[in-house]
Design an enzyme around this catalytic site. Sequence first.
Site, PDB file in Angstrom:
ATOM      1  N   LYS A 134      -9.800  -9.307 -13.277  1.00 27.23           N
ATOM      2  CA  LYS A 134      -9.038  -8.147 -12.801  1.00 27.23           C
ATOM      3  C   LYS A 134      -7.530  -8.401 -12.920  1.00 27.23           C
ATOM      4  O   LYS A 134      -6.785  -7.562 -13.431  1.00 27.23           O
ATOM      5  CB  LYS A 134      -9.383  -7.862 -11.331  1.00 27.23           C
ATOM      6  CG  LYS A 134      -8.478  -6.836 -10.686  1.00 27.23           C
ATOM      7  CD  LYS A 134      -8.845  -6.573  -9.240  1.00 27.23           C
ATOM      8  CE  LYS A 134      -8.109  -7.397  -8.229  1.00 27.23           C
ATOM      9  NZ  LYS A 134      -6.676  -7.107  -8.098  1.00 27.23           N
ATOM     10  N   ASN A 135      -7.089  -9.556 -12.437  1.00 29.75           N
ATOM     11  CA  ASN A 135      -5.645  -9.791 -12.389  1.00 29.75           C
ATOM     12  C   ASN A 135      -5.043 -10.083 -13.758  1.00 29.75           C
ATOM     13  O   ASN A 135      -3.826 -10.146 -13.899  1.00 29.75           O
ATOM     14  CB  ASN A 135      -5.320 -10.927 -11.411  1.00 29.75           C
ATOM     15  CG  ASN A 135      -5.549 -10.500  -9.977  1.00 29.75           C
ATOM     16  OD1 ASN A 135      -5.797  -9.323  -9.697  1.00 29.75           O
ATOM     17  ND2 ASN A 135      -5.465 -11.453  -9.055  1.00 29.75           N
ATOM     18  N   CYS A 138       0.305  -3.355   2.568  1.00 26.63           N
ATOM     19  CA  CYS A 138      -1.118  -3.273   2.272  1.00 26.63           C
ATOM     20  C   CYS A 138      -1.873  -3.585   3.548  1.00 26.63           C
ATOM     21  O   CYS A 138      -1.261  -3.812   4.587  1.00 26.63           O
ATOM     22  CB  CYS A 138      -1.491  -4.159   1.095  1.00 26.63           C
ATOM     23  SG  CYS A 138      -1.759  -5.821   1.517  1.00 26.63           S
ATOM     24  N   ARG A 161       4.120  -6.266   1.642  1.00 31.59           N
ATOM     25  CA  ARG A 161       4.162  -6.998   0.363  1.00 31.59           C
ATOM     26  C   ARG A 161       5.371  -6.467  -0.408  1.00 31.59           C
ATOM     27  O   ARG A 161       5.265  -5.480  -1.130  1.00 31.59           O
ATOM     28  CB  ARG A 161       2.868  -6.791  -0.420  1.00 31.59           C
ATOM     29  CG  ARG A 161       1.711  -7.563   0.191  1.00 31.59           C
ATOM     30  CD  ARG A 161       0.410  -7.266  -0.497  1.00 31.59           C
ATOM     31  NE  ARG A 161       0.279  -7.909  -1.797  1.00 31.59           N
ATOM     32  CZ  ARG A 161      -0.779  -7.728  -2.593  1.00 31.59           C
ATOM     33  NH1 ARG A 161      -1.758  -6.949  -2.213  1.00 31.59           N
ATOM     34  NH2 ARG A 161      -0.863  -8.340  -3.748  1.00 31.59           N
ATOM     35  N   ASP A 177      -6.692 -16.003  -3.054  1.00 27.11           N
ATOM     36  CA  ASP A 177      -7.762 -15.028  -3.249  1.00 27.11           C
ATOM     37  C   ASP A 177      -9.155 -15.612  -2.985  1.00 27.11           C
ATOM     38  O   ASP A 177     -10.150 -14.890  -3.080  1.00 27.11           O
ATOM     39  CB  ASP A 177      -7.709 -14.460  -4.680  1.00 27.11           C
ATOM     40  CG  ASP A 177      -6.592 -13.432  -4.849  1.00 27.11           C
ATOM     41  OD1 ASP A 177      -5.990 -13.027  -3.845  1.00 27.11           O
ATOM     42  OD2 ASP A 177      -6.322 -13.046  -6.006  1.00 27.11           O
ATOM     43  N   ARG A 222     -13.115  -2.370  -6.000  1.00 28.87           N
ATOM     44  CA  ARG A 222     -11.818  -2.499  -6.668  1.00 28.87           C
ATOM     45  C   ARG A 222     -11.770  -3.756  -7.536  1.00 28.87           C
ATOM     46  O   ARG A 222     -11.055  -3.766  -8.537  1.00 28.87           O
ATOM     47  CB  ARG A 222     -10.667  -2.575  -5.647  1.00 28.87           C
ATOM     48  CG  ARG A 222     -10.398  -1.280  -4.927  1.00 28.87           C
ATOM     49  CD  ARG A 222      -9.128  -1.399  -4.110  1.00 28.87           C
ATOM     50  NE  ARG A 222      -8.034  -1.889  -4.942  1.00 28.87           N
ATOM     51  CZ  ARG A 222      -6.894  -2.388  -4.481  1.00 28.87           C
ATOM     52  NH1 ARG A 222      -6.678  -2.438  -3.185  1.00 28.87           N
ATOM     53  NH2 ARG A 222      -5.959  -2.828  -5.292  1.00 28.87           N
TER      54      ARG A 222
END
Length: 416
Positions: free
Chosen positions: A22-23, A116, A121, A303, A395
């Site tokens: 994803k990132n 968030c 952030r 994460d 997500r």
Amino acid sequence: MDKFIVNGGNQISGKVDISGAKNAVLPLMTAALLVDGKTTINSVPDLRDTRTMIRLLKIIGAEVSFEANSMSVNASNINNLEAPYDLVKTMRASFYVLGPLLARFGEVRVSLPGGCSWGPRPVDFHLKGLEKLGAKISLESGYILAKAKHLYGNRICFDFPSVGATGNILMASVLAIGETCIENAAKEPEIVQLCEVLNDMGASISGIGTDKLIINGVDKLDSIDIDVIPDRIEAGTYLIAGALMGDITLNNCNPKHLEDFIDKLKLAGANISSTENSISINKIDSINPVDVTTEVYPGFPTDLQAQWMVFMSVANGRSSVIDTVYHDRFTHIPELNRLGADIRLNENKAEINGVKKLIGAQVMSTDIRASAALILGAIIAQGKTEISRVYHIDRGYDSIENKFKSLGVDIVRINE
Ligand code: UD1
């Protein structure tokens, strides 16, 4: 809103194919905006965030197609240099359009991301960096307006090696006039891939994988085909599932991206073997408590701290998790305690007292990684766990319930 119902306690076994990261894919999709032509991206994970980014690119005027994990982005007819609030508020990575659109078109309006779910952030490094390259930045009705007829290379030193700010400044500086030097740059594998992709498009970036990146601006970039690197956070999540509940093998992953994490798993007692692109792990009978402190890459990833906490919740003793990247990313603790974990938070340090077992309960997802932790908690808990607000997990995890089902987890999605 969808829910997961998990009946915990089943042993698991089997193989999981890890999806593209994803990132990595989100900045790569915005890098496609730098090219007057079509970029093809393969191994794209099918995620809510990928689909949000597709919507954003289409609003901007790109033609995007996405089928069977392959995407094409044609940025020849960009006609709307704005990222609207409705999309940016659901996905902060929308901010990645700032650098490329400013570099190619000299102007962009991007909604300022709010906080968030776990805290503020900021985006100050992104904005200061662009100002150093000569952009005029202003705030108008909640939108950042950035303008620059030309960007000019400069020296930028981040106070902290921010992943997002490094990506944004890279994508702005590849088309700037002259040399840019980014000091204290992020070294995450996703940033390394972004640098390599930009170079394949014709950019000139050196120092890749170090904390000092030198970018010599070029006039234009060309179309290329990209294969997204495997998702190291998804891989780490399944490795913890294996250490807790059974013998599993991950395919299409890169063990080199998880070295510190794998060392910690071994300290906890895991038996792990790996090849260049696969990792196998066996269930640990008695888990040793292991303290972790999150750091920027190559350190222990923030994460994966929520998932690690579940693991340590059933370890043989006390351990701690300190998050130095996000000091307030701990919304999962009260939910894990609802499952019977014994975790106390003191500033950015969680102290975990290992318990014999977790017991199913109703819990609520609060962000992507916290939700993954709740699924791990649910699969080891005795009895039924109901996890609400699973849109958070959609997500960032491709086909999570199907992947867990194939390993033998009793998990169903309920649409309500
Ligand atoms: C990215 C990842 C996210 C991961 C995080 C840290 C994506 C899409 N998301 O987020 O999954 O958890 O890296 O590895 O890749 N900061 C500032 N000012 C700024 C920018 C950042 O103070 O302008 C601070 C942040 O508040 C945080 C730290 O720097 O404390 C790291 O943030 P950053 O690396 O920028 O995270 P993201 O790129 O948002």
